[in-house]
Design a protein around this motif. Structure first.
Motif, PDB file in Angstrom:
ATOM      1  N   SER A 175      -8.330   4.300   6.114  1.00 23.02           N
ATOM      2  CA  SER A 175      -8.645   4.186   4.688  1.00 23.02           C
ATOM      3  C   SER A 175      -9.596   3.023   4.431  1.00 23.02           C
ATOM      4  O   SER A 175     -10.526   3.128   3.626  1.00 23.02           O
ATOM      5  N   PHE A 176      -9.391   1.906   5.128  1.00 21.84           N
ATOM      6  CA  PHE A 176     -10.232   0.723   4.916  1.00 21.84           C
ATOM      7  C   PHE A 176     -11.700   1.018   5.229  1.00 21.84           C
ATOM      8  O   PHE A 176     -12.574   0.734   4.413  1.00 21.84           O
ATOM      9  N   GLU A 227      -3.285   7.943   3.918  1.00 25.52           N
ATOM     10  CA  GLU A 227      -1.986   8.604   3.950  1.00 25.52           C
ATOM     11  C   GLU A 227      -0.903   7.656   4.436  1.00 25.52           C
ATOM     12  O   GLU A 227       0.205   8.075   4.731  1.00 25.52           O
ATOM     13  N   SER A 228      -1.253   6.371   4.552  1.00 25.91           N
ATOM     14  CA  SER A 228      -0.295   5.423   5.099  1.00 25.91           C
ATOM     15  C   SER A 228       0.332   4.559   4.013  1.00 25.91           C
ATOM     16  O   SER A 228      -0.165   4.494   2.890  1.00 25.91           O
ATOM     17  N   ASN A 229       1.423   3.908   4.403  1.00 23.52           N
ATOM     18  CA  ASN A 229       2.151   3.015   3.521  1.00 23.52           C
ATOM     19  C   ASN A 229       2.395   1.707   4.252  1.00 23.52           C
ATOM     20  O   ASN A 229       2.659   1.723   5.459  1.00 23.52           O
ATOM     21  N   LEU A 266       0.878  -1.184   0.000  1.00 29.39           N
ATOM     22  CA  LEU A 266       0.000   0.000   0.000  1.00 29.39           C
ATOM     23  C   LEU A 266       0.909   1.226   0.000  1.00 29.39           C
ATOM     24  O   LEU A 266       1.885   1.265   0.733  1.00 29.39           O
ATOM     25  N   VAL A 267       0.563   2.219  -0.834  1.00 31.68           N
ATOM     26  CA  VAL A 267       1.301   3.488  -0.754  1.00 31.68           C
ATOM     27  C   VAL A 267       0.324   4.650  -0.618  1.00 31.68           C
ATOM     28  O   VAL A 267      -0.853   4.556  -1.001  1.00 31.68           O
ATOM     29  N   ASN A 268       0.849   5.708  -0.029  1.00 31.17           N
ATOM     30  CA  ASN A 268       0.141   6.979   0.155  1.00 31.17           C
ATOM     31  C   ASN A 268      -0.771   7.304  -1.028  1.00 31.17           C
ATOM     32  O   ASN A 268      -0.313   7.344  -2.166  1.00 31.17           O
ATOM     33  N   GLY A 269      -2.058   7.498  -0.750  1.00 29.48           N
ATOM     34  CA  GLY A 269      -3.002   7.827  -1.821  1.00 29.48           C
ATOM     35  C   GLY A 269      -3.836   6.632  -2.271  1.00 29.48           C
ATOM     36  O   GLY A 269      -4.896   6.793  -2.864  1.00 29.48           O
ATOM     37  N   ASP A 270      -3.349   5.415  -1.967  1.00 30.83           N
ATOM     38  CA  ASP A 270      -4.134   4.206  -2.263  1.00 30.83           C
ATOM     39  C   ASP A 270      -5.323   4.112  -1.321  1.00 30.83           C
ATOM     40  O   ASP A 270      -5.278   4.620  -0.199  1.00 30.83           O
TER      41      ASP A 270
END
Lengths: 202, 202
Positions: free
Chosen positions: A90-91, A98-100, A45-49
């Motif tokens: 995000s989930f 904003e997480s990775n 997972l990257v920032n923005g996903d």
DNA sequence: TTTTACCCTTAAACTAGTTTAAGAAATAGG
DNA sequence: CCTATTTCTTAAACTAGTTTAAGGGTAAAA
């Protein structure tokens, strides 16, 4: 022994540490999960996903980290064998986060996609209870960490980390640990030196 | 309108922000809760007690705090109207805890005792879902706080707190806020002075 | 095997936050 | 309305943690 049973055993075993499950429930769970291998440094997972999966770690270590306005990375948590990792914000909001999430070591994970998890919640209400308890456990850990952060020196925080997660403390590079503790690697190096000197002086 | 309905309305209203409840479920919940008033500075829980209740704040503000080895108090969280407060570790393990709960203002709370909560979980499985979601929400808040703690200066942490909880930021004494942020009241005073000067300079 | 990238350490100069102490301002409650 | 207590502020000396820079060690990959 069926291959499909082989495949997901670690996750079922994990669930069964909370509550027993019927054969038919296990089959349903197994039909809704997928397995994945990750290389060292590979991102999940990257920032923005948008985070669309709960991820259970079968083998290896992953980290969840954020990036501050100046571009620096900060480790929010680590997940090793039999632990979960996901960007919970995000989930649940199904919005870009904003997480990775990155594998620190070559790793192997089991994933449950959002719609599959919701399907499982509806068909196996017991899972609400299981994830309630899992989240409570993780909440306790996090609250202890907050208490450490607001009440202790860096040295005390490192000692606590070292005693609570000896496996991670010896397995991870110090740069990753420093980032988790909220200090620079240089200062962690100093702390470690002082601790060793303190011991040998006796 | 029945008095018993009057009594517990805020809690039912809170639950219904998550899921709808039937009359019979509401009656069952209402039969298992109790209401309590607290004076300013009154304790609901002190170090060494077993936390036997979930506490919902109807009116006022409470704090959950720990005491470090040197005897200093550190605020782990605040709970104002429509929020929950309890020592989750002590509650779930049913063992004496290390936390304290105190009313900062004269307050009014609704409490659910441990055995009543378990009774409700068994009879209204929906409540597993509700408390799973409540715990997830609180986990998100806590994770954001950890990120702040490891990535930001005290000034940034105060700004974040002020913007996220304007109600608490203006309502609470600065000593309580400083304790929550993990800094001394003196340093918070300096930060506030600098922020005001920064603004008026424009 | 050699190279490259990463990781750890040391130290000196710097910045962020604490401590101590004393006085001023605000507030709860009789 | 008055008084005791709590809360807030200022400032100077101190301590904890960062930054910058340079060098050495180690593991992955060519």
């Amino acid at each position: 022994m069926y291959f499909s049973v082989m495949k997901s055993t670690p996750l079922i075993a994990h669930f069964e540490t909370y509550l027993p499950f019927e054969e038919v429930e296990i089959s349903l769970i197994e039909s809704r999960i997928s397995r994945r291998k990750l290389k060292r440094r590979e991102h999940l997972l990257v920032n923005g996903d948008i985070c669309r999966h709960y991820t259970f770690v079968v083998k290896g270590v992953l980290r969840l980290y954020g990036i501050d306005p100046s571009g620096k990375e900060h480790n929010i948590l680590f997940a090793a064998e039999n632990d979960w990792i996901y960007d919970i914000t995000s989930f649940h909001e199904a919005k870009p986060g904003e997480s990775n999430i990155q594998a620190i070591e070559p790793s192997e994970v089991i994933q449950i996609a959002q719609q599959d998890l919701y399907h499982l919640y509806v068909n196996i209400p017991k899972l609400d209870r299981v994830f309630k308890v899992i989240t409570e456990e993780k909440y306790v850990e996090l609250q202890n960490r907050v208490f450490q952060n607001i009440s202790s020196t860096a040295q005390q925080r490192y000692t606590y980390f070292y005693e609570k997660y000896p496996n991670l403390a010896t397995r991870l590079p110090n740069t990753q640990i420093a980032s988790y503790l909220g200090i620079t690697p240089e200062f962690l190096s100093m702390i470690r030196k002082e601790m060793v000197q303190g011991k040998t002086k006796k």
